[in-house]
Design a protein around this motif. Sequence first.
Motif, mmCIF file in Angstrom:
data_model
loop_
_atom_site.group_PDB
_atom_site.id
_atom_site.type_symbol
_atom_site.label_atom_id
_atom_site.label_comp_id
_atom_site.label_asym_id
_atom_site.label_seq_id
_atom_site.Cartn_x
_atom_site.Cartn_y
_atom_site.Cartn_z
ATOM 1 N N ALA A 255 0.829 -1.206 0.000
ATOM 2 C CA ALA A 255 0.000 0.000 0.000
ATOM 3 C C ALA A 255 0.866 1.260 0.000
ATOM 4 O O ALA A 255 0.549 2.252 -0.671
ATOM 5 C CB ALA A 255 -0.922 -0.006 1.215
ATOM 6 N N GLU A 256 1.980 1.222 0.730
ATOM 7 C CA GLU A 256 2.909 2.352 0.742
ATOM 8 C C GLU A 256 3.474 2.607 -0.652
ATOM 9 O O GLU A 256 3.542 3.746 -1.127
ATOM 10 C CB GLU A 256 4.050 2.078 1.723
ATOM 11 C CG GLU A 256 4.062 2.984 2.938
ATOM 12 C CD GLU A 256 5.331 2.842 3.738
ATOM 13 O OE1 GLU A 256 6.010 3.882 3.939
ATOM 14 O OE2 GLU A 256 5.635 1.725 4.170
ATOM 15 N N GLY A 277 -8.358 6.097 3.379
ATOM 16 C CA GLY A 277 -8.211 5.429 2.092
ATOM 17 C C GLY A 277 -7.039 4.461 2.082
ATOM 18 O O GLY A 277 -7.105 3.392 1.493
ATOM 19 N N PHE A 278 -5.948 4.828 2.760
ATOM 20 C CA PHE A 278 -4.785 3.947 2.858
ATOM 21 C C PHE A 278 -5.128 2.700 3.664
ATOM 22 O O PHE A 278 -4.725 1.590 3.315
ATOM 23 C CB PHE A 278 -3.630 4.688 3.519
ATOM 24 C CG PHE A 278 -2.381 3.859 3.675
ATOM 25 C CD1 PHE A 278 -1.457 3.773 2.649
ATOM 26 C CD2 PHE A 278 -2.143 3.145 4.846
ATOM 27 C CE1 PHE A 278 -0.307 2.995 2.781
ATOM 28 C CE2 PHE A 278 -1.003 2.374 4.991
ATOM 29 C CZ PHE A 278 -0.084 2.304 3.953
ATOM 30 N N ARG A 282 -4.780 -1.049 2.307
ATOM 31 C CA ARG A 282 -3.968 -2.020 3.027
ATOM 32 C C ARG A 282 -4.798 -3.241 3.414
ATOM 33 O O ARG A 282 -4.348 -4.389 3.303
ATOM 34 C CB ARG A 282 -3.362 -1.383 4.270
ATOM 35 C CG ARG A 282 -2.366 -2.275 4.987
ATOM 36 C CD ARG A 282 -1.769 -1.571 6.178
ATOM 37 N NE ARG A 282 -2.746 -1.351 7.233
ATOM 38 C CZ ARG A 282 -2.470 -0.747 8.386
ATOM 39 N NH1 ARG A 282 -1.258 -0.274 8.610
ATOM 40 N NH2 ARG A 282 -3.396 -0.591 9.302
ATOM 41 N N SER A 283 -6.017 -3.019 3.834
ATOM 42 C CA SER A 283 -6.903 -4.125 4.202
ATOM 43 C C SER A 283 -7.209 -5.005 2.998
ATOM 44 O O SER A 283 -7.274 -6.232 3.110
ATOM 45 C CB SER A 283 -8.195 -3.563 4.793
ATOM 46 O OG SER A 283 -9.096 -4.593 5.113
ATOM 47 N N ASP A 331 -8.134 -0.377 -9.938
ATOM 48 C CA ASP A 331 -9.200 0.263 -9.178
ATOM 49 C C ASP A 331 -8.762 0.539 -7.743
ATOM 50 O O ASP A 331 -7.999 -0.195 -7.161
ATOM 51 C CB ASP A 331 -10.447 -0.609 -9.154
ATOM 52 C CG ASP A 331 -10.153 -2.024 -8.683
ATOM 53 O OD1 ASP A 331 -9.062 -2.514 -9.003
ATOM 54 O OD2 ASP A 331 -11.008 -2.608 -7.996
ATOM 55 N N LEU A 332 -9.243 1.639 -7.205
ATOM 56 C CA LEU A 332 -8.940 2.024 -5.836
ATOM 57 C C LEU A 332 -10.065 1.570 -4.915
ATOM 58 O O LEU A 332 -11.169 1.289 -5.374
ATOM 59 C CB LEU A 332 -8.794 3.541 -5.744
ATOM 60 C CG LEU A 332 -7.601 4.146 -6.481
ATOM 61 C CD1 LEU A 332 -7.703 5.668 -6.438
ATOM 62 C CD2 LEU A 332 -6.313 3.708 -5.853
ATOM 63 N N PRO A 333 -9.795 1.506 -3.606
ATOM 64 C CA PRO A 333 -10.858 1.165 -2.676
ATOM 65 C C PRO A 333 -12.007 2.151 -2.781
ATOM 66 O O PRO A 333 -11.812 3.326 -3.104
ATOM 67 C CB PRO A 333 -10.174 1.271 -1.303
ATOM 68 C CG PRO A 333 -8.726 1.108 -1.591
ATOM 69 C CD PRO A 333 -8.514 1.710 -2.950
#
Length: 343
Positions: A255-256, A277-278, A282-283, A331-333
């Motif tokens: 995620a970083e 959002g991070f 990460r989840s 795609d993003l969360p």
Amino acid sequence: PHGAAIARAARHMLDVMEAQKETIADCSEKETLPLLKVNFDIAKPSGKLRYAPTAFLREFDVGPGRAFPKAEWQVWANQTLGLPNPHVTNHVKIGIKNCKCGRVYDEWGHHVQTCGHRTGGAWRRVHENVNHIWREVAAMAKLDAVINPAELPRPTTEASDKHADILFPFETLGLPNVVGDVSLAHPFDGGSRRVKRRGTYKPEVFKQRIDVKNRKYYDYHKRQGIVFVPLVGTTFGRINADSVILCHVLAHHAAEEFYKLRGWTFLDPDTGKIAPGFLRLRSRFFSRYKGRIGLSICRAAGSRGMMSGPTYSIRSRKGVLRTSDLDYGEDLPAGHQSRAEAA
């Protein structure tokens, strides 16, 4: 007699259910979970990370390393439901009742899961397959893990001169390197004397395997400034707490990297807290990684439970990782947006 048989069946089913209980990594136990000493937040707000043996179902697919062939699925599913192993049952029907070691095959497949005489080097192939999946998960997190025996730290104090299985080079992030050793335990007695015996549940086998790995490798690697982590699973799909923590550490790193590539910051400059959002991203990675590891463990159990040995080999792919396995995903969360977009 029928009542006694029903009681034995019920007791066996309760043991099987106990063997599939959830793994909870309590992030407050810093002395027993050495990976918690790293310099970034890896604990959820509750301080606990969870893993269920069925977590692999979300990774169930037809792609390389993500499929579950029917023959292996039959073994694992029957074992999970407390039913006889179909491959053992078929062998018994045609008169093959004894293993190469001389013991009797039990229909529930406990001896098949615990005896290495039956398939020779096949167990080693299953072990290497799980090890390669750990390497692929590290690659998905943009970390080049090492599995070449010549590059792994080797405890010279051991009479057997054995080494661990995989090195995660966290030193590139300014953190101690992590070395892991893969193992698969079966929590039932495999020394059957009767075909119809259901086996005795031995929950201590899981912890004993972890303790054996720590005794063999922990002190040596600690002297070298390396964190040793036993990567132990069971044939019922459980993995140990350290494995769960390692999946989360890799998810955090992934995620970083995802944020760095886009020029985003995951820390709120005003509050110093991690952006929501991070945490969602990460989840998502954490769920994917522990699912992939869980699938490899369950497939290994299915392969070990087959009378003919493993049906697959990661090594047949010649170490080439598919690009699709390494992508973060476009795609993003849900609900995520960068600070520029928010402005």
